[in-house]
Design an enzyme around this catalytic site. Structure first.
Site, PDB file in Angstrom:
ATOM      1  CD  GLU A  58      -2.410  -8.646   1.995  1.00 59.84           C
ATOM      2  OE1 GLU A  58      -2.211  -7.426   1.833  1.00 59.84           O
ATOM      3  OE2 GLU A  58      -3.114  -9.107   2.916  1.00 59.84           O
ATOM      4  CD  GLU A  85       0.970  -6.213   5.210  1.00 53.87           C
ATOM      5  OE1 GLU A  85       1.928  -6.974   5.430  1.00 53.87           O
ATOM      6  OE2 GLU A  85       0.321  -6.221   4.142  1.00 53.87           O
ATOM      7  N   GLY A 115       0.357  -5.478   0.430  1.00 57.21           N
ATOM      8  CA  GLY A 115      -0.739  -5.609  -0.538  1.00 57.21           C
ATOM      9  C   GLY A 115      -0.266  -6.145  -1.886  1.00 57.21           C
ATOM     10  CB  ALA A 159      -0.880  -0.012   1.237  1.00 59.14           C
TER      11      ALA A 159
END
Ligand code: DAK
Length: 263
Positions: free
Chosen positions: A114, A134, A111, A66
């Site tokens: 992911e 994270e 992300g 992100a």
């Protein structure tokens, strides 16, 4: 289709989406996520597209997670909206009727990892690095990482990655089963496109059935999974593609699949 933060190209039934914010290592901001969601909807609706390839622009990153600059400014409402868009988009990759391949050409973090995990499989460049960092930001993976990674590599290995936030190189990702193949950086996209081309030449009805049977079957017990397979198999047998595949074999020629149930 033109996008601000992505390149989008379709050739020979293969759609290639290239995340394109190289100055921020292709980090995911809200605009990029929204554009990606729009592209996925259009890809899903286009009968001519048979495979999706995801990659990052430049030679350093697939997606470095992100966009932390943007993340730091979110209020609760914006965070909720970001989460909603992100989860919808990432689930959509998994639920696409066509196969999706991640060509991980550098950092796939947070992300970004992911997104790669939501694809059907991953090829990695030798310089790729995977991680869910994270925890180092005081948060946890929010786009399915705590769920998809343990299912892929087992809970203990996944927990170590999630609890430490450490990055692992491509060869380690290969050993763990995160990446199917590791290629020299300049060979990554050609290798992915070669495999994508093989897949694109198969019947779309059977591809869809196979993807759904594997995905749905993984969430149920073996007997229920075999029922899912049975139904999916019956659907294939009723298709024009199955008639074409078997007829072509008997006529000693290559099948020409139209991707249709009836035909
Ligand atoms: N966001 C914004 N900018 C980034 C970035 C990121 N994630 N990653 C890199 N950049 C920018 C850097 O700031 C730098 O910009 P300038 O200083 O040149 O302006 C440029 O990209 C080049 O990066 P570096 O100079 O740092 O390059 P290095 O080779 O030295 O290091 C690195 C590469 C990838 C190791 C390092 O950049 C790094 O650690 N980046 C951050 C990785 C990271 O922690 N990513 C975020 C993971 S958390 C949610 C759901 C999901 C998420 C959030 C919310 N909800 C449900 C609400 C997801 C969270 C994540 O993904």
């Amino acid at each position: 289709m033109a996008f601000q933060h992505m390149l989008f190209e379709v050739a020979n039934g293969i759609a290639t989406v290239t995340f394109n914010r190289p100055k921020a290592l292709n980090a995911l901001n809200a605009e990029l996520l929204a554009e990606f969601g729009q592209a996925l909807a259009e890809i899903d609706a286009d009968e001519a597209i048979r495979v999706l390839v995801l990659t990052g622009s430049g030679d350093k990153a697939f997606v470095a997670g992100a966009d932390i600059t943007e993340l730091a400014t979110f209020n609760a409402l914006q965070g909720k909206q970001f989460a909603r868009t992100g989860q919808t988009v990432i689930s959509r990759i998994q639920e696409l009727s066509i196969p999706a391949i991640a060509a991980v050409n550098g950092y796939a973090l947070g992300g970004g990892m992911e997104i790669a995990l939501a694809c059907d499989f991953i090829y990695a460049a030798e310089n790729a690095m995977f991680g869910l960092p994270e925890i180092t930001l005081g948060i946890i993976p929010g786009f399915g990482g705590t769920q998809r990674l343990p299912r892929l590599i087992g809970q203990n290995m996944a927990k170590e990655m999630i609890f430490t936030g450490k990055m692992i190189p491509a060869q380690e990702a290969l050993r763990l089963g995160i990446a199917n193949r590791v290629c020299p950086p300049d060979q990554l996209l050609p290798e992915v496109l070669k495999t994508a081309g093989q897949i694109a030449s198969r019947g779309k009805v059977a591809l869809r059935a196979a993807k759904q049977a594997v995905n749905r079957g993984l969430n149920v017990d073996l007997a229920s999974g075999c029922h899912i397979e049975n139904d999916a198999f019956a659907l294939c047998m009723a298709s024009a593609d199955a008639r074409e595949g078997t007829t072509a074999f008997l006529e000693k020629r290559k099948p020409v699949f139209k991707g249709s149930l009836n035909g």
